[in-house]
Scaffold this motif. Structure first.
Motif, short mmCIF file in Angstrom:
data_model
loop_
_atom_site.label_atom_id
_atom_site.label_comp_id
_atom_site.label_asym_id
_atom_site.label_seq_id
_atom_site.Cartn_x
_atom_site.Cartn_y
_atom_site.Cartn_z
N THR A 187 0.85 -1.20 0.00
CA THR A 187 0.00 0.00 0.00
C THR A 187 0.88 1.24 0.00
O THR A 187 0.65 2.19 -0.76
CB THR A 187 -0.92 0.00 1.24
OG1 THR A 187 -1.61 -1.25 1.30
CG2 THR A 187 -1.94 1.11 1.16
N VAL A 188 1.92 1.23 0.85
CA VAL A 188 2.81 2.38 0.93
C VAL A 188 3.51 2.60 -0.42
O VAL A 188 3.53 3.71 -0.96
CB VAL A 188 3.86 2.18 2.06
CG1 VAL A 188 4.92 3.26 2.00
CG2 VAL A 188 3.18 2.18 3.41
N VAL A 206 -0.63 -2.40 -7.46
CA VAL A 206 0.48 -2.71 -6.55
C VAL A 206 -0.06 -3.33 -5.26
O VAL A 206 0.48 -4.30 -4.74
CB VAL A 206 1.30 -1.44 -6.23
CG1 VAL A 206 2.49 -1.77 -5.35
CG2 VAL A 206 1.76 -0.78 -7.51
N ILE A 207 -1.17 -2.76 -4.76
CA ILE A 207 -1.78 -3.31 -3.54
C ILE A 207 -2.24 -4.75 -3.80
O ILE A 207 -2.06 -5.64 -2.97
CB ILE A 207 -2.97 -2.44 -3.09
CG1 ILE A 207 -2.46 -1.02 -2.76
CG2 ILE A 207 -3.67 -3.04 -1.88
CD1 ILE A 207 -3.55 -0.04 -2.42
N LEU A 208 -2.80 -4.96 -4.98
CA LEU A 208 -3.27 -6.29 -5.34
C LEU A 208 -2.11 -7.29 -5.39
O LEU A 208 -2.27 -8.46 -5.02
CB LEU A 208 -3.97 -6.21 -6.71
CG LEU A 208 -5.15 -7.14 -6.94
CD1 LEU A 208 -6.16 -7.01 -5.83
CD2 LEU A 208 -5.80 -6.83 -8.28
N THR A 209 -0.95 -6.83 -5.84
CA THR A 209 0.23 -7.70 -5.85
C THR A 209 0.56 -8.14 -4.43
O THR A 209 0.90 -9.31 -4.20
CB THR A 209 1.44 -6.95 -6.46
OG1 THR A 209 1.03 -6.37 -7.68
CG2 THR A 209 2.59 -7.89 -6.70
N VAL A 254 -5.97 -10.97 -12.71
CA VAL A 254 -6.69 -9.77 -12.26
C VAL A 254 -5.75 -8.57 -12.19
O VAL A 254 -6.09 -7.46 -12.61
CB VAL A 254 -7.37 -10.01 -10.89
CG1 VAL A 254 -8.01 -8.73 -10.39
CG2 VAL A 254 -8.40 -11.11 -11.00
N ILE A 255 -4.52 -8.81 -11.68
CA ILE A 255 -3.55 -7.72 -11.59
C ILE A 255 -3.26 -7.17 -12.97
O ILE A 255 -3.21 -5.96 -13.19
CB ILE A 255 -2.24 -8.22 -10.92
CG1 ILE A 255 -2.50 -8.52 -9.44
CG2 ILE A 255 -1.14 -7.19 -11.05
CD1 ILE A 255 -1.38 -9.26 -8.77
#
Lengths: 254, 388
Positions: B273-274, B310-313, B374-375
């Protein structure tokens, strides 16, 4: 000014203290008995008594070291192979294989290796090796495929052969990234090696599992803390080496 | 016309040659724990199917060996894998003596190597076809349906792993649901707690290093130790906090496993997330500010959608990791497929180990493929929007 000085030194001091504490604990666990005693019930021993903590720590480190060295050699060789013209058609496939490999849980790898090689250190080495391959391969690939094009061109222009370019330019330049992969792999291996004790490998996992079986929290804690301390120290040490090589290569540290 | 070899084909043909002619196809054991006897393809199958199978395998390996069109390679891989999958079941019933319920037939190294070789061929074809995310999910669904049909049809019932399953069908599904609940539940908890924590770390720079360091250190604690260490505090909560025990909070079992998985899941969620929020282009933020968007509108309308891939990763890492780690929960009575793995290791009954290990991989692998797809879907729009 002064405050900044303390701040800069504090991490190194803490690290040094952790090293001293760790060495004291594995060589003289008896000193720490009063600290762990409150965690035990009905007079159970507070310090692991079915083997020396020092021996187990060294065996643990040896297992991780052997697996990591083997994984580094194979992963880097593979990454070099698929980035040469002769092996370039394997590049997409090797990428997807690495991706697939990561979905195999360590416990499954460990358990499935047992019928092939028997109980003990060998299945643990296999699992750690396979698991260690992935981060190193991925990073080596990133390192070798993202080299500044002008540097590689310059090396070619200087009349270097493919081998010379690899050894004198490409590998040194990607060394910091490859080291990053090795660091990741070592930290994962240190923790995963403990699971090896479920198939009778002699690692610090033995202490933790003995604690789980006899409901002795002191065992679980000391086994877990030694592994965590080793991981933190090795992680820091390898990060320092990485920064050093990156500086030598004239790169900015990330 | 000159004959040209495919480089990967050489590797595949070598593996196939060894696996088909030198390695055992199936293992026969008089009961579930004695060492097995090896059977080659021709010994393991009735004469009417053994030689045709060999012919199919050799033909498929030849197609792989030579430079052939992709569609032909795809067909070769699919036919070879289907033939192997069907005939290992036939070998099971053929090798089992009439009316004998103790004998165990399991696929041996040759079978697994053949599967590996042809999967390699298929993986290569699929990689070269460069399928769209939806097509990849489609391939996965077709493969899952085919395996599901083989399982339901009972053609594998004479194999050892399914005999172990038949002996504990009820507990299998109970452990399966525990496994999925633990892995997904802890992921959900980590997302619910980790996203706000990540946003907070992004906004408040002072917090960032501290939070990420603590989460990093948690990752270094070996999973079996963390599971064990949580037994005591949760046991204390169960006995001292009114109502906690009735919620199912106990020292051993699911509760410490859940908390441990949650703690391990936090780092990838928070860190990604960051990283995702930090990667939001300044221009996008400035434009949003210029349009008069409030802080909240900016977060949900601009920053979050841009950081989403990126969060999904991070979530993908956690999901695959949790499915694997949940097997360890069995050591502290948390249930899941690990129960079979550790029972099997204890009894040196490898079929039982497989009964735990295979479903774990069968959960983790599609999870990874689906989330990867999905990513890719969520990040393509982004790639078009900004020149990389």
């Amino acid at each position: 000014m002064k405050e900044a000085g303390v701040k800069a030194w504090l991490p190194s001091l803490l690290r040094l203290a952790l090293v001293v504490l760790l060495i004291a604990f594995v060589t003289n666990p008896g000193w720490f008995e009063p600290l762990l005693k409150p965690l035990t019930e009905s007079n159970a021993p507070a310090i692991y008594n079915q083997g020396s903590l020092l021996t187990l720590t060294l065996l643990h480190l040896r297992t991780v070291l052997i697996a990591t060295v083997a994984a580094t050699i194979v992963a880097v060789a593979l990454a070099i192979l698929v980035t040469r013209p002769a092996g370039v058609e394997f590049l997409p496939l090797s990428r997807s294989l690495v991706n697939i490999g990561q979905t195999f849980p360590p416990v499954a790898v460990l358990a499935l290796a047992v019928p092939a090689v028997g109980f003990g250190e060998k299945p643990t080495l296999i699992a750690l090796f396979l698991y260690g391959l992935l981060p190193i391969f991925e990073n080596a690939l990133t390192g070798l495929t993202t080299l500044p094009a002008n540097v590689v061109e310059a090396a070619r222009g200087a009349g270097m052969t493919g081998w010379q370019r690899l050894v004198k330019v490409e590998l040194p330049l990607s060394a910091p990234i490859i080291l990053g992969g090795i660091r990741l792999s070592v930290v994962i291996s240190l923790a995963t090696a403990t699971i090896g004790s479920t198939v009778a490998a002699r690692t610090l996992g033995e202490v933790i599992i003995a604690g789980l079986l006899s409901n002795n929290l002191a065992f679980v804690l000391q086994g877990g803390l030694i592994v965590a301390a080793l991981a933190v120290l090795i992680y820091d040490g390898l990060s320092a080496i990485e920064r050093y090589t990156a500086r030598r290569m004239g790169q900015e540290t990330a | 016309m000159t004959v040209r070899f495919d480089k990967l084909g050489v590797v595949i043909a070598a593996i196939v040659a060894y696996a088909a002619f030198a390695a055992p196809f199936a293992t026969f054991r008089a009961n579930r724990i004695v060492p097995g006897e090896a059977r080659s393809i021709l010994e393991a199958l009735p004469a009417a199917t053994g030689s045709p199978l060999l012919a199919v395998i050799v033909a498929a390996a030849l197609i792989a060996l030579l430079k052939t069109p992709l569609i032909m390679r795809l067909a070769a891989g699919v036919v070879a894998l289907a033939a192997l999958a069907l005939l290992i079941g036939v070998a099971g019933s053929f090798l089992t003596p009439e009316g004998n319920t103790f004998a165990r037939i399991s696929p041996a190294s040759g079978f697994w190597l053949l599967i590996f070789a042809f999967t390699l061929l298929l993986a290569d074809v699929l990689t070269r076809l460069n399928l769209s995310p939806w097509a990849r999910i489609g391939v996965l669904v077709v493969a899952a349906a085919a395996i599901g049909m083989l399982l339901v049809s009972g053609s594998w019932n004479s194999l050892s792993i399914l005999k172990e399953y038949a002996n504990r069908a009820d507990s299998f599904w109970a452990e399966a649901s525990k496994h999925v609940t633990l892995a997904l539940g802890s992921l959900a908890a980590a997302v619910i707690a980790g996203l706000p924590l990540g946003i907070l770390c992004h906004r408040v720079e002072k917090l960032r290093a501290g939070v990420l360091n603590v989460l990093n250190i948690i990752q270094t604690i070996p999973s079996i130790a963390l599971f064990g260490l949580l037994i005591a505090p949760l046991g204390w909560v169960a006995t001292h906090v009114p109502g906690a025990a009735s919620l199912g909070i106990r020292g051993i079992g699911t509760a410490p496993a859940f908390v441990a998985l949650f703690l391990y899941s936090l780092l990838p969620v928070v860190a990604n997330t960051v990283v995702g929020l930090a990667g939001v282009p300044r221009a996008a933020n400035d434009a949003a500010r210029g349009m008069g968007m409030t802080e909240r509108q900016r977060l949900f309308g601009v920053e979050f959608p841009l950081a989403f891939p990126v969060i999904l990763t991070g979530i993908r890492i956690v999901l695959v990791q949790n499915i694997g780690l949940t097997t360890i929960a069995a050591l502290i009575g948390g249930g899941g497929f690990g129960v079979f793995v550790f029972q099997g290791v204890g009894q040196t009954a490898m079929d039982l180990v497989l009964l735990g290990a295979v479903p774990t991989v069968a959960l983790a692998f599609p999870a990874a493929i689906i989330l990867d797809a999905v990513i890719e879907m969520t990040s393509t729009g982004r790639r078009e929007a900004q020149p990389a």
